[in-house]
Design a protein around this motif. Sequence first.
Motif, PDB file in Angstrom:
ATOM      1  N   CYS A 125       0.823  -1.221   0.000  1.00  0.00           N
ATOM      2  CA  CYS A 125       0.000   0.000   0.000  1.00  0.00           C
ATOM      3  C   CYS A 125       0.848   1.259   0.000  1.00  0.00           C
ATOM      4  O   CYS A 125       0.328   2.365   0.122  1.00  0.00           O
ATOM      5  CB  CYS A 125      -0.957  -0.001   1.165  1.00  0.00           C
ATOM      6  SG  CYS A 125      -0.117   0.005   2.766  1.00  0.00           S
ATOM      7  N   THR A 156       2.667   2.557   2.189  1.00  0.00           N
ATOM      8  CA  THR A 156       2.548   3.366   3.414  1.00  0.00           C
ATOM      9  C   THR A 156       3.865   3.314   4.171  1.00  0.00           C
ATOM     10  O   THR A 156       4.480   2.259   4.296  1.00  0.00           O
ATOM     11  CB  THR A 156       1.442   2.777   4.332  1.00  0.00           C
ATOM     12  OG1 THR A 156       0.252   2.676   3.568  1.00  0.00           O
ATOM     13  CG2 THR A 156       1.224   3.632   5.555  1.00  0.00           C
ATOM     14  N   ASN A 195       5.748   3.068   7.461  1.00  0.00           N
ATOM     15  CA  ASN A 195       5.410   2.520   8.786  1.00  0.00           C
ATOM     16  C   ASN A 195       6.346   3.084   9.837  1.00  0.00           C
ATOM     17  O   ASN A 195       7.514   3.385   9.552  1.00  0.00           O
ATOM     18  CB  ASN A 195       5.547   0.998   8.766  1.00  0.00           C
ATOM     19  CG  ASN A 195       4.298   0.331   8.187  1.00  0.00           C
ATOM     20  OD1 ASN A 195       3.447  -0.116   8.909  1.00  0.00           O
ATOM     21  ND2 ASN A 195       4.205   0.302   6.843  1.00  0.00           N
ATOM     22  N   CYS A 208       2.073  -4.278   8.188  1.00  0.00           N
ATOM     23  CA  CYS A 208       1.809  -2.878   7.813  1.00  0.00           C
ATOM     24  C   CYS A 208       0.686  -2.330   8.682  1.00  0.00           C
ATOM     25  O   CYS A 208      -0.333  -3.001   8.885  1.00  0.00           O
ATOM     26  CB  CYS A 208       1.431  -2.820   6.332  1.00  0.00           C
ATOM     27  SG  CYS A 208       0.872  -1.190   5.803  1.00  0.00           S
ATOM     28  N   ASN A 235      -1.277  -0.013   7.912  1.00  0.00           N
ATOM     29  CA  ASN A 235      -2.392   0.412   7.076  1.00  0.00           C
ATOM     30  C   ASN A 235      -3.137  -0.797   6.518  1.00  0.00           C
ATOM     31  O   ASN A 235      -4.314  -1.012   6.811  1.00  0.00           O
ATOM     32  CB  ASN A 235      -1.869   1.307   5.943  1.00  0.00           C
ATOM     33  CG  ASN A 235      -3.005   1.794   5.044  1.00  0.00           C
ATOM     34  OD1 ASN A 235      -4.116   2.063   5.538  1.00  0.00           O
ATOM     35  ND2 ASN A 235      -2.763   1.896   3.746  1.00  0.00           N
ATOM     36  N   CYS A 236      -2.439  -1.617   5.705  1.00  0.00           N
ATOM     37  CA  CYS A 236      -3.146  -2.719   5.037  1.00  0.00           C
ATOM     38  C   CYS A 236      -3.014  -4.045   5.773  1.00  0.00           C
ATOM     39  O   CYS A 236      -3.568  -5.058   5.336  1.00  0.00           O
ATOM     40  CB  CYS A 236      -2.652  -2.852   3.597  1.00  0.00           C
ATOM     41  SG  CYS A 236      -0.903  -3.334   3.502  1.00  0.00           S
ATOM     42  N   GLU A 276      -6.242   3.654   0.396  1.00  0.00           N
ATOM     43  CA  GLU A 276      -6.455   3.789   1.840  1.00  0.00           C
ATOM     44  C   GLU A 276      -7.403   2.683   2.246  1.00  0.00           C
ATOM     45  O   GLU A 276      -8.555   2.663   1.814  1.00  0.00           O
ATOM     46  CB  GLU A 276      -7.068   5.174   2.160  1.00  0.00           C
ATOM     47  CG  GLU A 276      -6.118   6.323   1.889  1.00  0.00           C
ATOM     48  CD  GLU A 276      -4.913   6.273   2.770  1.00  0.00           C
ATOM     49  OE1 GLU A 276      -5.037   5.864   3.949  1.00  0.00           O
ATOM     50  OE2 GLU A 276      -3.805   6.604   2.312  1.00  0.00           O
ATOM     51  N   GLN A 277      -6.923   1.781   3.023  1.00  0.00           N
ATOM     52  CA  GLN A 277      -7.763   0.633   3.415  1.00  0.00           C
ATOM     53  C   GLN A 277      -8.386   0.928   4.752  1.00  0.00           C
ATOM     54  O   GLN A 277      -7.690   1.273   5.701  1.00  0.00           O
ATOM     55  CB  GLN A 277      -6.903  -0.635   3.488  1.00  0.00           C
ATOM     56  CG  GLN A 277      -7.733  -1.877   3.797  1.00  0.00           C
ATOM     57  CD  GLN A 277      -6.843  -3.097   3.849  1.00  0.00           C
ATOM     58  OE1 GLN A 277      -5.754  -3.063   3.343  1.00  0.00           O
ATOM     59  NE2 GLN A 277      -7.343  -4.123   4.455  1.00  0.00           N
TER      60      GLN A 277
END
Length: 1147
Positions: free
Chosen positions: A965, A967, A969, A979, A981-982, A1063-1064
Amino acid sequence: MRAALTWRDKAEQCIYDLAFKPDGTQLIIAAGNRLLVYDTSDGTLIQPLKGHKDTVYCVAYAKDGKRFASGSADKSVIIWTSKLEGILKYTHNDSIQCVSYNPLTHQLASCSSSDFGLWSPEQKSVSKHKTSSKITCCSWTNDGQYLALGMFNGIVSIRNKNGEEKVKIERTGGASSPIWSICWNPSRDERNDILAVADWGQKLSFYQLSGKQDGVRLGTIGEQSSWVWTCKVKPDSNYVAVGCQDGTISFYQLIFSTVHGLYKDRYAYRDSMTDVIVQHLITEQKVRIKGRELVKKIAIYKNRLAIQMPEKILIYELYSDDSSDMYYRVKEKIVKKFECNLLVVCSDHIILCQEKRLQCLSFSGIKEREWLMESLIRYIKVIGGPPGREGLLVGLKNGQILKIFVDNVFAIVLLKQSTAVRCLDMSASRNKLAVVDENDTCLVYDIHTKELLFQEPNANSVAWNTQCEDMLCFSGGGYLNIKASNFPVHQQKLQGFVVGYNGSKIFCLHVFSMSAVEVPQSAPMYQYLERKMFKEAYQIACLGVTDTDWKELAMEALEGLEFETAKKAFTRVRDLRYLELISSIEERKKHGENNNELFLADVYAYQGKFHEAAKLYKKSGHENLALNMYSDLRMFDYAKDFLGSGDPKDTKMLIKKQADWAKNINEPKAAVEMYLSAGEHMKAIEISGDHGWVDMLIEIARKLDKAEREPLSKCAFYFKKLDNPGYAAETFMKVGDLKALVHLYVETHRWEEAFALSEKHPEFKDDVYVPYAQWLAENDRFEEAQKAFHKAGRQSEAVRVLEQLTHNAVVESRFNDAAYYYWMLSMQCLDIAQENEQQKTEMLQKFHHFQHLAEVYHVYHSIQRYTEEPFSFHLPETLFNISRFLLHSLTKETPLGISKVNTLFALAKQSKALGAYKLARHAYDKLQGLQIPARFQKSIELGSLTIRSKPFHDSEELVPLCYRCSTNNPLLNNLGNVCINCRQPFVFSASSYEVLHLVEFYLEDGITDEEAVALIDLEVPRLNKRENKWQEMMSDHAQSLRLDDNTDIIEDDDPFTAKLSFEQGGSEFVPVIVNRAVLQSMSRRDVLIKRWPKPLRWQYYRSLLPDASITMCPSCFQMFHTEDYELLVLQHNCCPFCRRRIDESNQ
């Protein structure tokens, strides 16, 4: 005591003094003005000596016998030598009255009417001392210290060696009783010096230091017709010389009769004329009873002792009944004068014998009974009896022998013989009487029949043995004669008279001393043995024989089958061997066995008379016993002779026994041959095996039939023991013992043959592979051990071994090994899950757990090395990544051996070094809450302070990126290694622990692993862009993104990266699922597949940066940057994680 005149002579003048030469050979006499020298043996005048001019008054001999002195009325003293030569003369102012030599210093004291002088050979002058009165006599003490002078005025003056007066004795008679003679006690036994003083008033006094004491008159020596001027005792003898006024010289011998008494082992005798000594002949104890009067007679019986003195008889008794008691006390006194020849005491009476008359008196002195004999009484003896009724044995001169009881007036005539009786004794049972007559003949009679049993010559006294009826002894002619029963006399030399015979002790009186002579009774014992009289011989032996005699008696009795006597005799010599034999014979007799020849054969065998024993065994029909005896004694030649051409079975047994013997005497080769000829293969094999004779064993094994399993197995055992497995295998093959053969291959580690055999015979698979696996494990070949355990179907054992190894590695801080073992354990669990459906779930859980632990310990190994060792092996970035990875992996629990302090410390230091100050501060803060080892304390405190000066943020370069994703971290992630985010799990390099550009994807339902691989391998190129859309799908339990390839919209971008950056929402992980078309479109080099064995699914990863090469280990499926992997493989020649060697196949 009586005096016998030995010789007499008469000189012409008065004899004033005489002196003996110290050796007693000469007598010097002062006769007129001459000295006469006589030979004492026969009274011959040797030589007269002239030297004085007037009457010689005194003479004295020096103790050393070298010189003598004479003193005369001519006032001179002459010193003479022992050769009768005058050598010196000196004078006094008056006539010389007496002279005396000091017994030690040989100083001469010469006394005159007015003074006395002291002269010694080494002095030139004579020292003279005045006296107040005329000196009449003088005497030195035994020790030569003092000189006693007797004065005419009745005073005794005692002077020292220098002539000074020390003591003055004034006697009651005074001047009216001049001292006429004076003498110190010559006995050296007396502790005190006693001075005897005789005066003109006919008084004899005795003085000692403590005062005056009385003397005891003992008797008259001789009566002379003229006045006696002098008398002297011959040195060390019983002779006395007397000199008289008329010139007569008389030489007397004093004869002291032995006054004594004997009863059994107590002997009483007179000592010093007035004392009685009682001696216990066995214990040698003595006790002295002191008396003040002359002892005339002594009698002793049991606990009584009678002593006759001139005016009374004293009766003593023992204090107690103890046989060893020696203390006597006065029981009665009979104050009366008795004349008697013999005295006898009984329990309540005394018996007086006066020529023909016997009188019995009570202890109060009252005459109770009297017996008058026909003839003179020559011998009387108490022969015992109850108190008050004792019996006496009396022998008369006319040959009559009587028995008298003290309570009976009638005497019993036992027998009468023609010759006078000298000595008598009665045997212990009172059946026999022994008499010694005046012709020195010993005659033995039977009391009841009056029959003369036997007689022996040369006897002066006789005594029966008190413990044995048939034994007596008699003495005479310097010999002791012992006679048993009617056997010939046994003689040995002995001086004196036999007075008692008790057991083996003979009491003998020689002159005045009584002694107990120990006489071995061997001779009479052998006399009885010759006549096979074993019981009588045993009785004699009990009196006292040597150990050898006891053994002889025992043997003779045994051969005579007199077991009771033999048993007693062997007990005496403590011969247990023969006692056991007797005991066994007695047991056999009890069970009804009565073959005396067999018993005697056993006896001969024990005595070593083997041939006699064999003959008796044969005679009694027990040839087997003879054979056993010979074979036990290893006399095989005799045994063969004895057997002759007998039973072959016996011959075989004999050969076997001979072989046993050969083995015992260390001749094993001979033993083997004998055993083989006797068919005893097992024993032959054992000896050959024990001595390592392989050739002999091969020969035996090849000759044996295959049916003889036991000997062949024994051969194989020894081949194996002697490191000859080839022959052992041959033997097992011959027997057909495959199991033993398998065990042989296993024990000798001949695995190839073992595997070949197990292939043919699968039932032995366990017997081969389990030991093989254990052997591999012991040799640190664990991977091979695992395979072997698998082949043997022993997974649980493999797991247990590995778990133990893993635990040990952790405890010993070998974390690299622990990681390796945990990885192996995980793979083992996977194998078990594959094979065992029931344990599948449990084993898969263990697999994932052990995989996790393997990774954790692999990482911690680097941390531990960094904190413990002085040099770092890793780049700071690597240590930084490793520390973060480890912290993120330890979210739930910390495994054994892993230190959070070490991890945080490494992280803090590397963060600070790389500019991740925020993370460093966080690590230092965390450390404050933990227990820190002393070695880190200072460093951590300093770091905590210095980090405060740094900015509170981390370097942008260090922030990890999620490749799914995109992102960024945080460095410290609460979720762990995923992660934020995902929720996609990061894939790390197993060397540098950087996040790899890989995204895991999953296959759509219905697509198998094989189909997926085939589709990827197609690599169909895309000619046109298609518009793929990610479609979000929701179901009850999962949310997923789907690449939909059904739309016709064509896009140019890679379908995998088209819509990944989004964006999850939500907190759940949504995996990437691909369909066939996407798989088909993937490039083979972009996809990495972890091909896990069943029941696990394969794992698929897509590289998002195809240009950066990633390598995966085909064994442990760990991912590495290709450059790192190649470098590590070059360093270690194997995978750093699973240690798979590079030359191994990918299977």
